[in-house]
Design a protein around this motif. Structure first.
Motif, PDB file in Angstrom:
ATOM      1  N   UNK A  30       0.828  -1.208   0.000  1.00 44.02           N
ATOM      2  CA  UNK A  30       0.000   0.000   0.000  1.00 44.02           C
ATOM      3  C   UNK A  30       0.862   1.258   0.000  1.00 44.02           C
ATOM      4  N   UNK A  31       1.946   1.233   0.775  1.00 39.57           N
ATOM      5  CA  UNK A  31       2.842   2.386   0.836  1.00 39.57           C
ATOM      6  C   UNK A  31       3.488   2.679  -0.508  1.00 39.57           C
ATOM      7  N   UNK A  32       3.813   1.639  -1.263  1.00 37.32           N
ATOM      8  CA  UNK A  32       4.394   1.841  -2.596  1.00 37.32           C
ATOM      9  C   UNK A  32       3.397   2.518  -3.524  1.00 37.32           C
ATOM     10  N   UNK A  88     -10.371   8.451  -7.448  1.00 34.29           N
ATOM     11  CA  UNK A  88     -10.359   8.464  -8.907  1.00 34.29           C
ATOM     12  C   UNK A  88      -9.238   9.392  -9.380  1.00 34.29           C
ATOM     13  N   UNK A  89      -8.331   8.862 -10.191  1.00 28.51           N
ATOM     14  CA  UNK A  89      -7.263   9.671 -10.774  1.00 28.51           C
ATOM     15  C   UNK A  89      -7.775  10.325 -12.048  1.00 28.51           C
ATOM     16  N   UNK A  90      -7.908  11.628 -12.009  1.00 34.48           N
ATOM     17  CA  UNK A  90      -8.404  12.374 -13.169  1.00 34.48           C
ATOM     18  C   UNK A  90      -7.410  12.275 -14.326  1.00 34.48           C
ATOM     19  N   UNK A  91      -6.140  12.459 -14.021  1.00 32.19           N
ATOM     20  CA  UNK A  91      -5.095  12.474 -15.048  1.00 32.19           C
ATOM     21  C   UNK A  91      -5.019  11.135 -15.798  1.00 32.19           C
ATOM     22  N   UNK A  92      -5.183  10.037 -15.061  1.00 33.13           N
ATOM     23  CA  UNK A  92      -5.035   8.707 -15.655  1.00 33.13           C
ATOM     24  C   UNK A  92      -6.377   8.056 -16.004  1.00 33.13           C
ATOM     25  N   UNK A 112      -3.603   3.299 -21.570  1.00 28.76           N
ATOM     26  CA  UNK A 112      -2.826   3.553 -20.358  1.00 28.76           C
ATOM     27  C   UNK A 112      -2.398   2.273 -19.645  1.00 28.76           C
ATOM     28  N   UNK A 113      -2.960   1.153 -19.990  1.00 33.08           N
ATOM     29  CA  UNK A 113      -2.704  -0.106 -19.278  1.00 33.08           C
ATOM     30  C   UNK A 113      -1.226  -0.465 -19.229  1.00 33.08           C
ATOM     31  N   UNK A 114      -0.544  -0.419 -20.352  1.00 36.33           N
ATOM     32  CA  UNK A 114       0.875  -0.776 -20.403  1.00 36.33           C
ATOM     33  C   UNK A 114       1.720   0.159 -19.535  1.00 36.33           C
ATOM     34  N   UNK A 115       1.424   1.445 -19.604  1.00 35.40           N
ATOM     35  CA  UNK A 115       2.157   2.421 -18.796  1.00 35.40           C
ATOM     36  C   UNK A 115       1.910   2.193 -17.307  1.00 35.40           C
ATOM     37  N   UNK A 116       0.689   1.846 -16.947  1.00 31.69           N
ATOM     38  CA  UNK A 116       0.365   1.586 -15.547  1.00 31.69           C
ATOM     39  C   UNK A 116       1.157   0.392 -15.017  1.00 31.69           C
ATOM     40  N   UNK A 117       1.261  -0.662 -15.808  1.00 37.86           N
ATOM     41  CA  UNK A 117       2.046  -1.835 -15.393  1.00 37.86           C
ATOM     42  C   UNK A 117       3.505  -1.428 -15.197  1.00 37.86           C
ATOM     43  N   UNK A 119       4.600   1.484 -14.305  1.00 40.56           N
ATOM     44  CA  UNK A 119       4.669   2.270 -13.066  1.00 40.56           C
ATOM     45  C   UNK A 119       4.641   1.345 -11.848  1.00 40.56           C
ATOM     46  N   UNK A 120       3.726   0.396 -11.842  1.00 34.43           N
ATOM     47  CA  UNK A 120       3.561  -0.486 -10.684  1.00 34.43           C
ATOM     48  C   UNK A 120       4.733  -1.436 -10.477  1.00 34.43           C
ATOM     49  N   UNK A 121       5.403  -1.802 -11.557  1.00 39.44           N
ATOM     50  CA  UNK A 121       6.525  -2.750 -11.471  1.00 39.44           C
ATOM     51  C   UNK A 121       7.860  -2.056 -11.729  1.00 39.44           C
ATOM     52  N   UNK A 122       7.949  -0.805 -11.339  1.00 34.69           N
ATOM     53  CA  UNK A 122       9.110   0.043 -11.638  1.00 34.69           C
ATOM     54  C   UNK A 122      10.449  -0.562 -11.230  1.00 34.69           C
ATOM     55  N   UNK A 123      10.482  -1.394 -10.215  1.00 31.26           N
ATOM     56  CA  UNK A 123      11.762  -1.908  -9.717  1.00 31.26           C
ATOM     57  C   UNK A 123      12.291  -3.098 -10.515  1.00 31.26           C
ATOM     58  N   UNK A 124      11.514  -3.597 -11.463  1.00 30.48           N
ATOM     59  CA  UNK A 124      11.914  -4.772 -12.239  1.00 30.48           C
ATOM     60  C   UNK A 124      12.589  -4.381 -13.551  1.00 30.48           C
ATOM     61  N   UNK A 125      13.344  -5.293 -14.102  1.00 32.06           N
ATOM     62  CA  UNK A 125      13.998  -5.133 -15.396  1.00 32.06           C
ATOM     63  C   UNK A 125      12.937  -4.988 -16.492  1.00 32.06           C
ATOM     64  N   UNK A 126      13.176  -4.099 -17.445  1.00 29.91           N
ATOM     65  CA  UNK A 126      12.172  -3.824 -18.488  1.00 29.91           C
ATOM     66  C   UNK A 126      11.858  -5.060 -19.333  1.00 29.91           C
ATOM     67  N   UNK A 127      12.836  -5.942 -19.574  1.00 23.61           N
ATOM     68  CA  UNK A 127      12.561  -7.163 -20.338  1.00 23.61           C
ATOM     69  C   UNK A 127      11.645  -8.106 -19.567  1.00 23.61           C
ATOM     70  N   UNK A 128      11.857  -8.175 -18.260  1.00 24.41           N
ATOM     71  CA  UNK A 128      11.004  -9.009 -17.412  1.00 24.41           C
ATOM     72  C   UNK A 128       9.589  -8.419 -17.354  1.00 24.41           C
ATOM     73  N   UNK A 129       9.487  -7.107 -17.281  1.00 23.25           N
ATOM     74  CA  UNK A 129       8.176  -6.454 -17.276  1.00 23.25           C
ATOM     75  C   UNK A 129       7.430  -6.768 -18.571  1.00 23.25           C
ATOM     76  N   UNK A 130       8.122  -6.737 -19.692  1.00 26.48           N
ATOM     77  CA  UNK A 130       7.494  -7.071 -20.977  1.00 26.48           C
ATOM     78  C   UNK A 130       6.966  -8.500 -20.964  1.00 26.48           C
ATOM     79  N   UNK A 131       7.739  -9.403 -20.402  1.00 24.67           N
ATOM     80  CA  UNK A 131       7.312 -10.808 -20.286  1.00 24.67           C
ATOM     81  C   UNK A 131       6.067 -10.915 -19.407  1.00 24.67           C
TER      82      UNK A 131
END
Length: 143
Positions: A30-32, A88-92, A112-117, A119-131
């Motif tokens: 929740x804090x993240x 509700x996020x107005x911007x998103x 926006x779905x791909x961008x949201x993922x 954002x939520x998984x920011x600490x992971x490698x981009x190739x792993x996020x794509x997978x």
């Protein structure tokens, strides 16, 4: 947070309803979430937390535009226990709320779905996020 594809599949579930998506995430910190969207404007923010230092229980209900930063400082985020939040996020253009230990993100636009993922998984490698994004779409369910 996520180390394997199997773990991701257990934590993340995507549903499609018309041209929008709902994302359910079990045990997302929740804090993240608050930290990631700390200064973004939220309509109808409900925010309940306990400050472990002062032991004050606070419940904020704001029917107008607000942000998490209006109520807490980033440095204090580690010393609070978040009970619930919604809004509700107005911007998103999507809604969010907690349902027990599950973070629910509703009415997410396809663009926006791909961008949201990301954002939520920011600490992971981009190739792993794509997978993981591919895996999420493979397991897509329809409402």
């Amino acid at each position: 947070m996520v180390n394997t594809v199997n773990q991701f599949n257990q934590l993340f579930q995507l549903y499609q309803k018309g041209d929008r998506f709902n994302l359910y995430i079990n045990d997302y910190p929740k804090g993240d979430f608050v930290r990631l969207f700390f200064s973004d404007e939220i309509e109808n923010l409900n925010f309940s937390f306990i400050n472990s230092i002062t032991e004050n229980n606070q419940f904020i209900k704001n029917n107008h535009l607000s942000t998490f930063q209006n109520y807490i400082d980033l440095v204090d985020l580690n010393s609070i226990e978040i009970n619930e939040f919604s809004g509700y996020f107005i911007k998103y253009d999507f809604y969010f709320y907690l349902e027990g230990d599950t973070l629910v993100l509703n009415y997410i636009h396809r663009d926006f779905l791909s961008q949201l993922i990301d954002i939520l998984l920011y600490e992971l490698d981009c190739n792993f996020i794509s997978r993981l994004k591919t895996e999420l779409l493979i397991n897509l369910e329809y409402d």
